[in-house]
Design a protein around this motif. Structure first.
Motif, short mmCIF file in Angstrom:
data_model
loop_
_atom_site.label_atom_id
_atom_site.label_comp_id
_atom_site.label_asym_id
_atom_site.label_seq_id
_atom_site.Cartn_x
_atom_site.Cartn_y
_atom_site.Cartn_z
N UNK A 108 11.11 2.42 11.28
CA UNK A 108 10.08 3.55 10.78
C UNK A 108 11.17 4.33 9.98
N UNK A 109 11.14 4.25 8.70
CA UNK A 109 12.05 5.25 7.67
C UNK A 109 11.65 6.60 8.02
N UNK A 110 12.33 7.58 7.86
CA UNK A 110 12.02 9.02 8.35
C UNK A 110 12.50 10.08 7.40
N UNK A 111 11.55 10.82 7.10
CA UNK A 111 12.07 12.17 6.27
C UNK A 111 12.42 13.19 7.41
N UNK A 131 9.02 14.81 0.22
CA UNK A 131 10.02 13.64 0.33
C UNK A 131 9.33 12.34 0.92
N UNK A 132 8.28 12.49 1.87
CA UNK A 132 7.50 11.23 2.06
C UNK A 132 6.90 10.64 1.02
N UNK A 133 6.15 11.46 0.13
CA UNK A 133 5.62 10.80 -0.80
C UNK A 133 6.43 10.20 -1.79
N UNK A 134 7.56 10.86 -2.16
CA UNK A 134 8.39 10.49 -3.21
C UNK A 134 9.28 9.05 -2.62
N UNK A 135 9.53 9.22 -1.51
CA UNK A 135 9.87 7.79 -0.88
C UNK A 135 9.02 6.81 -1.00
N UNK A 145 6.57 5.12 6.86
CA UNK A 145 7.56 6.22 6.75
C UNK A 145 7.11 7.16 7.76
N UNK A 146 7.80 7.64 8.53
CA UNK A 146 7.56 8.73 9.56
C UNK A 146 7.84 10.15 8.97
N UNK A 147 6.79 10.96 9.31
CA UNK A 147 6.75 12.28 8.58
C UNK A 147 6.66 13.45 9.87
N UNK A 148 7.97 13.83 10.37
CA UNK A 148 7.75 14.67 11.61
C UNK A 148 7.22 16.04 11.35
N UNK A 149 6.19 16.58 12.13
CA UNK A 149 5.67 17.85 12.07
C UNK A 149 6.39 18.80 12.90
#
Length: 162
Positions: A110-113, A120-124, A83-87
Motif C-alpha cells: 500500500x503506497x502511503x502519503x 498528495x494522495x490525489x497527485x500520486x 494509496x493509503x491516506x492516514x487520517x
C-alpha cells in the motif's frame, strides 16, 4: 476516462479526502467516493475491492484513522494500486494511522502519503494514471511548472524585500 475509487472508513474522514477529490476533478478524472469500513463493513470492503477493476477503477485511495486497516484489506482483494491516506487522530496525532497503513505484510503493498495528505494522495493517483494517459502526464508537468514559477516569484519578491 480515468477513474479513481476513494474509500474512507468514516464520513468524518471526508475533510481529509476533499483535497484528493478536488485535484482529481481538476485534472478531469472521475471519482467514486464511498464510506466503507474495514472493520464494520468488511463484506462491502471485499466486494468493492474485488469488483473495482471491472467497474473501470484504475487506482484506489483509502483514507482511515486509528486502526487504519482499510488500505490493507482493499489491497488484499485487488491487483490495482492502492494509496493509503492516514487520517490524523486525537490519540497519537495520526502516527497510529500512519503506522497501521505503512506496515503492510510482504505481498500486500500500500503506497502511503503523509497524515492528512489528501492532495498528495490525489497527485500520486494522477502520477500513476499518467503512465497510461499522456494527457494527465502533460497536465501534471504543467502543474509542476506552475508550482516552480510560484516559488521562483516568491523568492524574487523576498530578495527585493531584503
Amino acid at each position: 476516462m480515468a477513474k479513481v475509487g476513494i474509500l474512507m472508513g468514516s464520513k468524518s474522514d471526508f475533510d481529509v479526502v476533499k483535497p484528493a477529490v478536488a485535484v482529481l476533478k481538476k485534472f478531469g478524472v472521475e471519482t467514486d467516493v464511498r464510506v466503507i469500513s474495514a472493520h464494520r463493513t468488511p463484506d462491502e470492503a471485499h466486494e468493492y475491492a474485488a469488483s473495482a477493476k471491472e467497474r473501470g477503477i484504475e487506482v484506489l485511495i483509502c483514507a482511515a484513522g486509528k486502526a487504519a486497516h482499510l488500505g490493507g484489506v482493499v489491497a488484499a482483494f485487488t491487483t490495482l494500486p492502492v494509496i493509503g491516506l492516514p487520517v490524523k487522530t486525537d490519540m497519537m496525532g495520526g502516527l497510529d494511522s500512519l503506522l497501521s497503513i505503512v506496515q503492510m505484510p510482504s505481498g500486500i503493498p500500500v503506497a502511503t502519503v503523509g497524515v492528512n495528505g489528501g492532495e498528495n494522495a490525489g497527485l500520486l493517483a494522477l502520477q500513476i494514471l499518467g503512465i497510461k494517459y499522456p494527457e494527465i502526464a502533460d497536465k501534471l508537468s504543467q502543474y509542476k511548472e506552475a508550482m516552480k514559477a510560484k516559488i521562483n516569484a516568491d523568492d524574487a519578491a523576498l530578495q527585493e524585500m531584503l
